[in-house]
Design an enzyme around this catalytic site. Structure first.
Site, PDB file in Angstrom:
ATOM      1  N   GLY A 124       3.920 -13.003  -6.850  1.00  0.00           N
ATOM      2  CA  GLY A 124       4.470 -12.178  -7.920  1.00  0.00           C
ATOM      3  C   GLY A 124       3.935 -12.520  -9.300  1.00  0.00           C
ATOM      4  N   ASP A 250      -3.405   3.958  -4.425  1.00  0.00           N
ATOM      5  CA  ASP A 250      -2.322   3.390  -5.241  1.00  0.00           C
ATOM      6  C   ASP A 250      -2.810   3.071  -6.655  1.00  0.00           C
ATOM      7  OD1 ASP A 250      -3.750   1.425  -3.534  1.00  0.00           O
ATOM      8  OD2 ASP A 250      -2.724  -0.025  -4.790  1.00  0.00           O
TER       9      ASP A 250
HETATM   10  P1  AMP Z   1      -3.830  -4.300  -6.878  1.00  0.00           P
HETATM   11  O1  AMP Z   1      -5.017  -4.704  -6.069  1.00  0.00           O
HETATM   12  O2  AMP Z   1      -3.625  -5.100  -8.124  1.00  0.00           O
HETATM   13  O3  AMP Z   1      -3.769  -2.834  -7.126  1.00  0.00           O
HETATM   14  O4  AMP Z   1      -2.553  -4.678  -5.976  1.00  0.00           O
HETATM   15  C1  AMP Z   1      -2.350  -4.180  -4.682  1.00  0.00           C
HETATM   16  C2  AMP Z   1      -0.967  -4.539  -4.226  1.00  0.00           C
HETATM   17  O5  AMP Z   1      -0.802  -5.957  -4.095  1.00  0.00           O
HETATM   18  C3  AMP Z   1       0.154  -4.067  -5.127  1.00  0.00           C
HETATM   19  O6  AMP Z   1       1.240  -3.684  -4.322  1.00  0.00           O
HETATM   20  C4  AMP Z   1       0.482  -5.305  -5.922  1.00  0.00           C
HETATM   21  O7  AMP Z   1       1.798  -5.287  -6.414  1.00  0.00           O
HETATM   22  C5  AMP Z   1       0.298  -6.393  -4.876  1.00  0.00           C
HETATM   23  N1  AMP Z   1      -0.016  -7.698  -5.461  1.00  0.00           N
HETATM   24  C6  AMP Z   1      -1.148  -8.059  -6.089  1.00  0.00           C
HETATM   25  N2  AMP Z   1      -1.080  -9.343  -6.485  1.00  0.00           N
HETATM   26  C7  AMP Z   1       0.127  -9.811  -6.120  1.00  0.00           C
HETATM   27  C8  AMP Z   1       0.794 -11.071  -6.266  1.00  0.00           C
HETATM   28  N3  AMP Z   1       0.229 -12.118  -6.858  1.00  0.00           N
HETATM   29  N4  AMP Z   1       2.046 -11.173  -5.768  1.00  0.00           N
HETATM   30  C9  AMP Z   1       2.642 -10.134  -5.160  1.00  0.00           C
HETATM   31  N5  AMP Z   1       2.060  -8.935  -4.993  1.00  0.00           N
HETATM   32  C10 AMP Z   1       0.816  -8.769  -5.476  1.00  0.00           C
HETATM   33 MG    MG Z   2      -2.716  -1.468  -7.906  1.00  0.00          MG
END
Ligand code: AMP
Ligand code: MG
Length: 485
Positions: A124, A250
């Site tokens: 998170g 997303d």
């Molecule tokens: P992103 O690649 O940043 O678009 O993230 C893809 C998914 O992974 C989204 O649902 C984010 O909320 C989740 N996510 C990315 N990094 C973390 C993290 N450190 N802890 C929890 N969820 C994460």
């Molecule tokens: Mg994202």
């Protein structure tokens, strides 16, 4: 009205609860303020100048909620590298919607604010480097005139985040027209509750000004409107040489803003296959693949809307296909219009597409820098680069000059057109990396502040831009960028 100017009106939190979880950010151990964007704050009707630094740090680390906040983590799904997955805000919290003095509504979101029910195995949290990176690039994109989410502040948490090594934890305050994504619709569609889908569609149309004619189906209005904005967005990306790097559904915003700056980067030498992301082995999200991926993502979006498009499924599919299939040709026309502006071409001639293609092919062969080449053409400079010394290019150059000589309008007009289409400065990868290294690893914010200042007015030639304009020297080159997770 409070002293800061918070004016929250949280419409998303009125939608069915299945779309989010009510949850406050996890407080950080020892908040510290790193950056605060006063210009953006002002635009939002916020004024932090009387707030002491520690209080600002507490606010932007998520330890203290603004007046009127109704914090939520949003649920969504998405296709990641082609595969459907359940996602959601795993490390972000939307605090609420700030209504600016001009009536515009903005989500205020904390990114890196702790675990949520959607965190899966993640912690998170976010590391300082990637959050600074999002701050620099999103603000640069804004200054370049590209629709984008923006960065209001960065606070450190005083806690380490554990990646390959321990890093300083940080929270980015992101400002967005909304956080509705194609993935939000994929999530709603997956639940097979047509009413939920309709509510979300109504909400998106209202929030983003997609207006249907009386009795027109608003799902079709939304589909067309979103595809239209995505087209404009990708054309801006192609204009400035931006590669998003993770165009998963997303990460495709319904608003038409660029969102989620992960392994993104700007292209130096022109090559349509340019790719930086360390996780994109197949080149799915390479520079020139972006229009095709926007269309693919649009098809996933259209699929979610099928039940609303028409009661008769065959008719619904036909409506969706008509919109999606039309994307390629309209894109090509608008892309050519954009390239005409980059080349200062007024009006249309049959040979324009070939003229543009020939230049790009020569730039690719000579490894010409995308930004510098167009800026040199703008000012009629002839640098000592291989491209400008090349015979074939000189022939092209003459054809281009002949084309301009045939058009109405004077040289002043073409110059203004080209200046506004071709930035003098972009956030070059090596400069970004140098600034991030100084800030995140050596507590030295000066290179970053100077970089932000250089990127602030990117179409104006200023002597102080010089160190930021040239491509990387050997040894400075950045080959790969990494996701901010
Ligand atoms: P992103 O690649 O940043 O678009 O993230 C893809 C998914 O992974 C989204 O649902 C984010 O909320 C989740 N996510 C990315 N990094 C973390 C993290 N450190 N802890 C929890 N969820 C994460
Ligand atoms: Mg994202």
């Amino acid at each position: 009205m409070n002293k800061i100017g918070w004016s929250f009106d949280n419409t998303y939190a009125q939608l069915p609860e299945i779309l989010y979880t009510r949850l406050a950010p996890t407080p950080a151990r020892a908040p510290g303020l790193v950056l605060l964007n006063h210009v953006l704050a002002n635009k939002l009707g916020l004024d932090f100048s009387d707030m002491d630094e520690q209080s600002c740090a507490a606010l932007f680390a998520g330890n203290r909620l603004p007046e009127g906040a109704e914090p939520i983590a949003q649920a969504y799904a998405g296709h990641q590298f082609g595969h459907f997955t359940m996602l959601g805000d795993g490390r972000a919290i939307v605090l609420g919607e700030q209504v600016a003095p001009d009536g515009k509504r903005f989500d205020i979101q904390l990114k890196g604010s702790g675990r949520t029910p959607y965190s899966r195995n993640g912690d998170g949290r976010a590391a300082l480097g990637p959050m600074l990176r999002e701050y620099i690039i999103s603000e640069a994109m804004h200054a370049l005139g590209v629709p984008t989410t923006r960065a209001l502040a960065i606070a450190t948490t005083g806690e380490p985040v554990h990646r390959e090594q321990p890093l300083r934890g940080a929270v980015l305050t992101r400002v967005a027209a909304s956080h509705l994504r194609v993935g939000t619709f994929e999530y709603a569609a997956m639940r097979r509750e047509i009413q939920l889908l309709q509510q979300l569609t109504d909400y998106a149309c209202q929030r983003h000004g997609f207006e249907s004619a009386p009795k027109e189906n608003n799902a079709l209005t939304l589909l067309k409107g979103v595809m239209n904005r995505q087209m404009d967005l990708i054309i801006h990306w192609m204009r400035v040489g931006f590669i998003h790097g993770v165009m998963n559904t997303d990460n495709m915003a319904i608003s038409g803003e660029t969102i989620d700056y992960g392994p993104c980067a700007f292209m130096d030498a022109y090559d349509p296959g340019t790719l930086f992301s360390s996780i994109d082995h197949a080149g799915r999200y390479a520079f020139a693949a972006q229009p095709r991926i926007a269309k693919w993502n649009g098809a996933r979006f259209a699929e979610t809307l099928l039940p609303l498009l028409h009661n008769d499924q065959d008719k619904a599919i036909a409506m969706a296909e008509e919109t999606i299939n039309g994307f390629g040709e309209i894109f090509q026309q608008r892309w050519l219009e954009m390239m005409r502006r980059k080349l200062g071409l007024i009006g249309r001639e049959d040979g324009d597409a070939a003229l543009v293609d020939t230049l790009l092919e020569q730039m690719k062969q000579q490894g010409a820098d995308y930004t510098e080449t167009f800026r040199a053409l703008t000012y009629g400079n002839t640098p000592s680069d291989p491209l400008f010394q090349d015979k074939a290019f000189q022939t092209w150059h003459q054809q281009w000059k002949d084309r301009q000589a045939r058009q109405p309008g004077d040289a002043k007009e073409t110059l203004a057109m080209m200046r506004n289409a071709n930035p003098a400065v972009i956030p070059r990868n090596h400069k970004v990396e140098q600034a991030l290294d100084a800030a995140a690893n050596h507590n030295d914010m000066k290179p970053l502040q100077e970089l932000l200042a250089a990127l602030d007015r990117p179409y104006e030639d200023r002597p102080e831009l010089e160190p930021y304009q040239s491509p990387s020297a050997p040894g400075e080159r950045v080959y790969q960028t990494f996701c901010g997770t």
